[in-house]
Design an enzyme around this catalytic site. Structure first.
Site, PDB file in Angstrom:
ATOM      1  CG  ASP A  57      -2.073   0.957   1.108  1.00  0.00           C
ATOM      2  OD1 ASP A  57      -2.396   1.381  -0.020  1.00  0.00           O
ATOM      3  OD2 ASP A  57      -2.661   1.309   2.152  1.00  0.00           O
TER       4      ASP A  57
ATOM      5  CG  HIS B 173      -0.656   1.976  -9.241  1.00  0.00           C
ATOM      6  ND1 HIS B 173      -0.763   1.697  -7.904  1.00  0.00           N
ATOM      7  CD2 HIS B 173      -1.795   2.641  -9.580  1.00  0.00           C
ATOM      8  CE1 HIS B 173      -1.927   2.171  -7.454  1.00  0.00           C
ATOM      9  NE2 HIS B 173      -2.565   2.756  -8.450  1.00  0.00           N
TER      10      HIS B 173
ATOM     11  CG  LEU C 281       9.378 -17.062  -3.819  1.00  0.00           C
ATOM     12  CD1 LEU C 281       9.303 -17.044  -2.301  1.00  0.00           C
ATOM     13  CD2 LEU C 281       9.795 -15.679  -4.322  1.00  0.00           C
TER      14      LEU C 281
HETATM   15  C1  IPE Z   1      -5.450  -2.743   0.023  1.00  0.00           C
HETATM   16  O1  IPE Z   1      -5.109  -1.412  -0.211  1.00  0.00           O
HETATM   17  C2  IPE Z   1      -5.462  -3.512  -1.235  1.00  0.00           C
HETATM   18  C3  IPE Z   1      -4.200  -3.621  -1.952  1.00  0.00           C
HETATM   19  C4  IPE Z   1      -3.041  -3.193  -1.581  1.00  0.00           C
HETATM   20  C5  IPE Z   1      -4.283  -4.334  -3.178  1.00  0.00           C
HETATM   21  P1  IPE Z   1      -6.201  -0.255  -0.288  1.00  0.00           P
HETATM   22  O2  IPE Z   1      -5.456   1.006  -0.469  1.00  0.00           O
HETATM   23  O3  IPE Z   1      -7.207  -0.598  -1.325  1.00  0.00           O
HETATM   24  O4  IPE Z   1      -6.876  -0.354   1.141  1.00  0.00           O
HETATM   25  P2  IPE Z   1      -7.834   0.650   1.910  1.00  0.00           P
HETATM   26  O5  IPE Z   1      -8.955   0.975   0.985  1.00  0.00           O
HETATM   27  O6  IPE Z   1      -7.033   1.882   2.242  1.00  0.00           O
HETATM   28  O7  IPE Z   1      -8.249  -0.086   3.131  1.00  0.00           O
HETATM   29  C1  IPE Z   2      -1.706   0.213  -3.266  1.00  0.00           C
HETATM   30  O1  IPE Z   2      -1.461   1.570  -3.316  1.00  0.00           O
HETATM   31  C2  IPE Z   2      -1.946  -0.384  -4.630  1.00  0.00           C
HETATM   32  C3  IPE Z   2      -3.316  -0.845  -4.871  1.00  0.00           C
HETATM   33  C4  IPE Z   2      -4.302  -0.797  -4.008  1.00  0.00           C
HETATM   34  C5  IPE Z   2      -3.570  -1.388  -6.170  1.00  0.00           C
HETATM   35  P1  IPE Z   2      -2.624   2.610  -3.292  1.00  0.00           P
HETATM   36  O2  IPE Z   2      -3.018   2.932  -4.699  1.00  0.00           O
HETATM   37  O3  IPE Z   2      -3.721   2.178  -2.416  1.00  0.00           O
HETATM   38  O4  IPE Z   2      -1.901   3.870  -2.668  1.00  0.00           O
HETATM   39  P2  IPE Z   2      -2.499   4.906  -1.620  1.00  0.00           P
HETATM   40  O5  IPE Z   2      -2.955   4.116  -0.450  1.00  0.00           O
HETATM   41  O6  IPE Z   2      -3.613   5.620  -2.306  1.00  0.00           O
HETATM   42  O7  IPE Z   2      -1.342   5.788  -1.321  1.00  0.00           O
HETATM   43 MG    MG Z   3      -4.111   2.411  -0.437  1.00  0.00          MG
END
Ligand code: IPE
Ligand code: IPE
Ligand code: MG
Length: 247
Positions: free
Chosen positions: A13, A30, A124
């Protein structure tokens, strides 16, 4: 505990915030996040980790703007096309778990092809959770058990349910890592995380690398996994479910 975790599960995240801090579009985060995936996969191989599970896209991520969702799907497809030969070369077995029914058929085809190509590898076990949700997984497991055993009236055991989950090929995660500062599970492996050691870091996923992974592993090694027992009972135990406490 002196042993490295056998199975590490990561919620990757913080990509969007990483990009925003640099006045870049969220999706740039990303793309950078993919580099962290490469670094962490390599580090896990080097450290003898047997299973690495990465949360790439949750059941709830469809709620994001359409252009971000489509970017993520394209990135996933490009990454598979580009990286699978390298994974195979390094003895890594790839599996993708999650509900594929909403995916572009071409993406599903590439996923299946990548899984088949790497099926003989065992260095792995890399598992990518895509359109995955812990609740979906449990509901799905119950449905498949009911279909397979229509005669059953007295329900199913924990072992049967665990065996019907999409991660039935792996031991439960020993170490869970969430980057990006949030302290929640966000519908990741709800069933399997019951006794997993949790580690939360403010490091944003694009900044996560072998060194930050080692910090998480060091934290894990300092924990005492009791699985319901007392500290005293653990002395001398060496089995998985209650290894000897860290000296
Ligand atoms: C969780 O991250 C899902 C992934 C990393 C794929 P999110 O960014 O979607 O989670 P929330 O919405 O903050 O809980
Ligand atoms: C995690 O990073 C990746 C996915 C959920 C696909 P985020 O896109 O949620 O990044 P933040 O949380 O908005 O910074
Ligand atoms: Mg996120």
């Amino acid at each position: 505990m002196s042993v490295v975790p056998q199975h590490i599960a990561i919620i990757m995240d913080g990509n969007g915030r990483w990009a925003r801090k640099r006045f870049m579009p969220r999706v740039a985060g990303h793309s950078r996040g993919l580099e962290s995936v490469r670094a962490v996969v390599k580090a896990c191989v080097e450290r003898g980790i047997e299973y690495l599970t990465l949360f790439a896209f949750s059941s709830e991520n469809w709620r994001r703007p359409a252009d971000e969702v489509s970017f993520l799907m394209q990135l996933f497809m490009r990454a598979l096309r580009k990286e699978v030969a390298r994974l195979d070369h390094n003895g890594i077995r790839l599996r993708v778990i999650g509900d594929m029914s909403r995916f572009d058929p071409e993406l599903v085809r590439i996923i299946r092809e990548s899984e088949e190509k790497t099926a003989g590898n065992g260095k792995l076990n890399l598992c990518v959770a895509a359109n995955y949700g812990g609740r979906w997984d449990i509901a799905n497991a119950v449905s498949s058990l009911m279909q397979a055993h229509p005669e059953r009236r007295d329900g199913f055991s924990e072992e049967e349910l665990a065996g019907a989950l999409s991660m039935n090929f792996a031991p439960e995660p020993d170490l869970f890592i969430r980057t990006g500062g949030e302290k929640r599970i966000s519908n990741f492996m709800l069933w399997q995380l019951a006794y997993t050691e949790l580690y939360f870091t403010d490091t944003l996923w694009p900044d996560f690398d072998a060194a930050t992974l080692d910090e998480a592993i060091a934290s894990y090694k300092g924990r005492e996994r009791r699985f319901g027992r007392t500290s005293e009972q653990l002395i001398g135990r060496t089995d998985q479910k209650g290894a000897a406490p860290h000296a």
